[in-house]
Design a protein around this motif. Structure first.
Motif, PDB file in Angstrom:
ATOM      1  N   HIS A 110       1.283   4.911  12.310  1.00  0.00           N
ATOM      2  CA  HIS A 110       1.944   3.569  12.264  1.00  0.00           C
ATOM      3  C   HIS A 110       2.316   3.582  10.835  1.00  0.00           C
ATOM      4  CE1 HIS A 110      -0.804   2.612  15.565  1.00  0.00           C
ATOM      5  NE2 HIS A 110      -0.225   1.649  15.635  1.00  0.00           N
ATOM      6  N   ALA A 111       3.630   4.300  10.681  1.00  0.00           N
ATOM      7  CA  ALA A 111       4.071   4.565   9.616  1.00  0.00           C
ATOM      8  C   ALA A 111       4.873   3.364   8.779  1.00  0.00           C
ATOM      9  CB  ALA A 111       5.202   5.709   9.836  1.00  0.00           C
ATOM     10  N   GLY A 112       5.296   2.517   9.168  1.00  0.00           N
ATOM     11  CA  GLY A 112       5.844   1.709   8.429  1.00  0.00           C
ATOM     12  C   GLY A 112       7.215   1.896   7.891  1.00  0.00           C
ATOM     13  N   ALA A 113       7.618   1.504   6.802  1.00  0.00           N
ATOM     14  CA  ALA A 113       9.013   1.819   6.093  1.00  0.00           C
ATOM     15  C   ALA A 113       8.786   3.138   5.189  1.00  0.00           C
ATOM     16  CB  ALA A 113       9.537   0.681   5.333  1.00  0.00           C
ATOM     17  N   GLY A 114       7.497   3.284   4.784  1.00  0.00           N
ATOM     18  CA  GLY A 114       7.596   4.548   4.024  1.00  0.00           C
ATOM     19  C   GLY A 114       7.338   4.288   2.500  1.00  0.00           C
ATOM     20  N   VAL A 115       8.019   3.323   2.001  1.00  0.00           N
ATOM     21  CA  VAL A 115       8.308   3.103   0.605  1.00  0.00           C
ATOM     22  C   VAL A 115       8.551   1.637   0.386  1.00  0.00           C
ATOM     23  CG1 VAL A 115      10.360   3.908   0.172  1.00  0.00           C
ATOM     24  CG2 VAL A 115       8.678   3.922  -1.557  1.00  0.00           C
ATOM     25  N   TYR A 116       8.059   1.040  -0.468  1.00  0.00           N
ATOM     26  CA  TYR A 116       8.070  -0.488  -0.805  1.00  0.00           C
ATOM     27  C   TYR A 116       8.648  -0.916  -2.007  1.00  0.00           C
ATOM     28  CZ  TYR A 116       5.829  -0.271   3.705  1.00  0.00           C
ATOM     29  OH  TYR A 116       5.357   0.346   5.012  1.00  0.00           O
ATOM     30  N   ASP A 117       9.406  -2.002  -2.085  1.00  0.00           N
ATOM     31  CA  ASP A 117      10.035  -2.456  -3.491  1.00  0.00           C
ATOM     32  C   ASP A 117       9.264  -3.490  -3.672  1.00  0.00           C
ATOM     33  OD1 ASP A 117      11.207  -3.531  -5.616  1.00  0.00           O
ATOM     34  OD2 ASP A 117      13.266  -3.592  -4.544  1.00  0.00           O
ATOM     35  N   LEU A 118       8.320  -3.858  -4.647  1.00  0.00           N
ATOM     36  CA  LEU A 118       7.557  -5.022  -4.984  1.00  0.00           C
ATOM     37  C   LEU A 118       8.378  -6.087  -5.617  1.00  0.00           C
ATOM     38  CD1 LEU A 118       4.205  -3.339  -6.157  1.00  0.00           C
ATOM     39  CD2 LEU A 118       4.860  -3.804  -4.007  1.00  0.00           C
ATOM     40  N   TYR A 140      -4.898   8.165  -7.397  1.00  0.00           N
ATOM     41  CA  TYR A 140      -3.918   7.410  -6.560  1.00  0.00           C
ATOM     42  C   TYR A 140      -2.635   6.823  -7.433  1.00  0.00           C
ATOM     43  CZ  TYR A 140      -2.946   2.545  -5.011  1.00  0.00           C
ATOM     44  OH  TYR A 140      -2.472   1.183  -4.899  1.00  0.00           O
ATOM     45  N   LEU A 141      -3.241   6.229  -8.897  1.00  0.00           N
ATOM     46  CA  LEU A 141      -2.262   5.588  -9.695  1.00  0.00           C
ATOM     47  C   LEU A 141      -1.050   6.737 -10.053  1.00  0.00           C
ATOM     48  CD1 LEU A 141      -4.477   3.575 -11.962  1.00  0.00           C
ATOM     49  CD2 LEU A 141      -2.956   2.803 -10.280  1.00  0.00           C
ATOM     50  N   ASP A 142      -1.665   8.091 -10.159  1.00  0.00           N
ATOM     51  CA  ASP A 142      -0.602   9.101 -10.513  1.00  0.00           C
ATOM     52  C   ASP A 142       0.440   9.316  -9.636  1.00  0.00           C
ATOM     53  OD1 ASP A 142      -2.016   9.993 -12.766  1.00  0.00           O
ATOM     54  OD2 ASP A 142      -2.985  11.671 -11.842  1.00  0.00           O
ATOM     55  N   GLU A 143       0.194   8.973  -8.224  1.00  0.00           N
ATOM     56  CA  GLU A 143       0.965   9.049  -7.268  1.00  0.00           C
ATOM     57  C   GLU A 143       2.137   7.727  -7.239  1.00  0.00           C
ATOM     58  OE1 GLU A 143       1.641  11.612  -5.354  1.00  0.00           O
ATOM     59  OE2 GLU A 143       0.083  12.444  -6.469  1.00  0.00           O
ATOM     60  N   VAL A 144       1.364   6.615  -7.469  1.00  0.00           N
ATOM     61  CA  VAL A 144       2.221   5.427  -7.723  1.00  0.00           C
ATOM     62  C   VAL A 144       3.275   5.682  -9.129  1.00  0.00           C
ATOM     63  CG1 VAL A 144       2.369   2.945  -8.426  1.00  0.00           C
ATOM     64  CG2 VAL A 144       0.607   3.912  -6.824  1.00  0.00           C
ATOM     65  N   GLN A 145       2.764   6.333 -10.054  1.00  0.00           N
ATOM     66  CA  GLN A 145       3.568   6.696 -11.134  1.00  0.00           C
ATOM     67  C   GLN A 145       4.692   7.592 -10.916  1.00  0.00           C
ATOM     68  OE1 GLN A 145       3.353   6.207 -15.055  1.00  0.00           O
ATOM     69  NE2 GLN A 145       5.194   6.437 -14.328  1.00  0.00           N
ATOM     70  N   ARG A 146       4.359   8.481  -9.909  1.00  0.00           N
ATOM     71  CA  ARG A 146       5.655   9.462  -9.425  1.00  0.00           C
ATOM     72  C   ARG A 146       6.729   8.738  -8.948  1.00  0.00           C
ATOM     73  NH1 ARG A 146       4.861  14.753  -6.767  1.00  0.00           N
ATOM     74  NH2 ARG A 146       2.747  14.917  -6.739  1.00  0.00           N
ATOM     75  N   CYS A 147       6.569   7.411  -8.341  1.00  0.00           N
ATOM     76  CA  CYS A 147       7.639   6.735  -7.928  1.00  0.00           C
ATOM     77  C   CYS A 147       8.161   5.792  -8.484  1.00  0.00           C
ATOM     78  CB  CYS A 147       7.127   5.835  -6.489  1.00  0.00           C
ATOM     79  SG  CYS A 147       6.586   6.984  -5.014  1.00  0.00           S
ATOM     80  N   ASN A 148       7.804   5.818  -9.958  1.00  0.00           N
ATOM     81  CA  ASN A 148       8.202   4.584 -10.848  1.00  0.00           C
ATOM     82  C   ASN A 148       8.495   5.549 -12.323  1.00  0.00           C
ATOM     83  OD1 ASN A 148       7.700   1.961  -9.654  1.00  0.00           O
ATOM     84  ND2 ASN A 148       5.978   3.181  -9.080  1.00  0.00           N
ATOM     85  N   ILE A 154       7.990   0.019  -7.429  1.00  0.00           N
ATOM     86  CA  ILE A 154       8.074   0.568  -6.044  1.00  0.00           C
ATOM     87  C   ILE A 154       6.675   1.103  -5.773  1.00  0.00           C
ATOM     88  CG2 ILE A 154       9.277   2.716  -5.029  1.00  0.00           C
ATOM     89  CD1 ILE A 154      10.877   0.510  -5.867  1.00  0.00           C
ATOM     90  N   TYR A 155       6.330   0.914  -4.412  1.00  0.00           N
ATOM     91  CA  TYR A 155       5.042   1.185  -4.012  1.00  0.00           C
ATOM     92  C   TYR A 155       5.109   2.201  -2.847  1.00  0.00           C
ATOM     93  CZ  TYR A 155       0.238   1.024  -2.499  1.00  0.00           C
ATOM     94  OH  TYR A 155      -0.988   1.527  -2.202  1.00  0.00           O
ATOM     95  N   PRO A 156       4.404   3.307  -3.167  1.00  0.00           N
ATOM     96  CA  PRO A 156       4.470   4.262  -1.924  1.00  0.00           C
ATOM     97  C   PRO A 156       3.421   4.064  -0.783  1.00  0.00           C
ATOM     98  CG  PRO A 156       3.210   5.226  -3.601  1.00  0.00           C
ATOM     99  CD  PRO A 156       3.703   3.890  -4.089  1.00  0.00           C
ATOM    100  N   GLY A 157       3.974   3.846   0.397  1.00  0.00           N
ATOM    101  CA  GLY A 157       3.240   4.022   1.408  1.00  0.00           C
ATOM    102  C   GLY A 157       2.632   5.144   1.986  1.00  0.00           C
ATOM    103  N   SER A 158       1.832   5.288   2.923  1.00  0.00           N
ATOM    104  CA  SER A 158       1.187   6.709   3.394  1.00  0.00           C
ATOM    105  C   SER A 158       2.242   7.701   3.535  1.00  0.00           C
ATOM    106  CB  SER A 158       0.383   6.314   4.537  1.00  0.00           C
ATOM    107  OG  SER A 158       0.966   5.719   5.635  1.00  0.00           O
ATOM    108  N   PRO A 159       3.505   7.515   4.354  1.00  0.00           N
ATOM    109  CA  PRO A 159       4.257   8.645   4.421  1.00  0.00           C
ATOM    110  C   PRO A 159       4.802   9.069   3.087  1.00  0.00           C
ATOM    111  CG  PRO A 159       4.949   6.550   5.867  1.00  0.00           C
ATOM    112  CD  PRO A 159       3.948   6.173   5.129  1.00  0.00           C
ATOM    113  N   TRP A 160       4.926   8.325   2.121  1.00  0.00           N
ATOM    114  CA  TRP A 160       5.621   8.934   0.837  1.00  0.00           C
ATOM    115  C   TRP A 160       4.439   9.553   0.044  1.00  0.00           C
ATOM    116  CZ3 TRP A 160       9.870   7.876   2.728  1.00  0.00           C
ATOM    117  CH2 TRP A 160      10.917   7.998   2.047  1.00  0.00           C
TER     118      TRP A 160
END
Length: 302
Positions: free
Chosen positions: A42-50, A81-89, A96-102
């Motif tokens: 159940h992948a969703g949109a992949g990445v999300y704009d907060l 986990y926060l390192d991966e959030v940082q990768r998108c910001n 920007i929030y990375p969902g599981s696909p990202w």
């Protein structure tokens, strides 16, 4: 059937638990050179704009991700986990929030593959568009199926690599999702017994979540871990999410110790009232539950 949008909930306390565990699994898979597959039902949109209207409407990230961003020391599971959030910001602001696909996409090495199922037509379109923005490498490594992930996952198991992780995290807005999740795990294990399975479920005022957890424990699937995080007492009207659970089959051997350290910290950090709590049980009976603890939007990453 198609009313659910994860953008309304991105970065909430349930995402923190689910994605912190998922990141740990992915990093563990990368410790060995052999390739693997990541499969998301159940992948969703992949990445999300907060900052989007959908995310801001409920603002659930304020009591999830944002509470981790105050600059205080964090457990290593949360740091990864926060390192991966940082990768998108790149600008240091967690918009920007990375969902599981990202999270999976960014973990993949050259020979690893990602298989994503998303039945919602609009979400699948957004997912494909988001993936196109990631360039040719992503296009080569990722396949998106606009299909029912419960059914679709069966056709791709076992993966050719014989290594991999299956993430199962439906919305459970349809109560039949609980039974379908259990049946999917049972059937998948027949095809790919050595795979890692990460099953997320909500803690809501229904009997189905508790029954799902107990049923998964009784599957006889070998090694497993079962973690829950409760952030508040159930709402008086019976609605809303007061916590969530993660059931992991064939978990990394390092995950139990990481969760023992992290769950009490998350309980204190994300607690909304005195009913906040956590539990951790496992097939080896080495885990123990912990009781309740008491505990602003600061969107800057540490």
């Amino acid at each position: 059937m198609f009313s659910y949008r994860h953008a309304f909930h991105a970065g909430n306390h349930a995402d923190v638990l689910k994605h912190a565990i998922f990141v740990h699994i992915l990093r563990h898979l990368n410790l060995k050179p052999a390739p693997y597959w990541v499969m998301d039902t159940h992948a969703g949109a992949g990445v999300y704009d907060l900052t989007s209207d959908w995310a801001v409407k409920n603002g659930e990230f304020a009591d999830g991700l944002d509470r981790l961003l105050d600059g205080e020391p964090v457990p290593s599971l949360i740091e990864d986990y926060l390192d991966e959030v940082q990768r998108c910001n790149a600008d240091g602001i967690a918009n920007i929030y990375p969902g599981s696909p990202w999270l999976a996409l960014h973990a993949l090495r050259e020979r690893d593959r990602l298989r994503l199922f998303e039945q919602h037509p609009s979400e699948a379109d957004v997912l494909r568009r988001n993936l196109r923005s990631q360039g040719r490498k992503a296009q080569r490594q990722v396949a998106v199926y606009e299909a029912d992930g419960f059914e679709g996952i069966k056709a791709i198991l076992p993966p050719p690599t014989r290594r991999g992780v299956v993430l199962i995290d439906p919305s459970y807005e349809d109560k039949t999702d609980y039974r379908r999740t259990l049946l999917t795990v049972r059937e998948a294990l027949k095809r790919f017994a050595t795979g890692c399975y990460a099953v997320w479920y909500p803690l809501v005022q229904r009997r189905e979540p508790q029954e799902l957890g107990r049923s998964l424990e009784r599957l006889g699937c070998g090694d497993w871990l079962h973690a829950t995080l409760t952030v508040c007492k159930p709402a008086a009207d019976g609605h809303g999410l007061h916590g969530s659970g993660m059931f992991v089959i064939n978990p990394p051997w390092t995950l139990h110790a990481q969760l023992q350290q992290t769950l009490p910290w998350l309980r204190d950090k994300l607690a909304l009232d005195e009913r906040a709590a956590w539990t951790l049980t496992g097939s080896q009976d080495t885990a123990a539950p912990a009781g309740p603890a008491h505990t602003k939007r600061n969107a800057r990453l540490p």
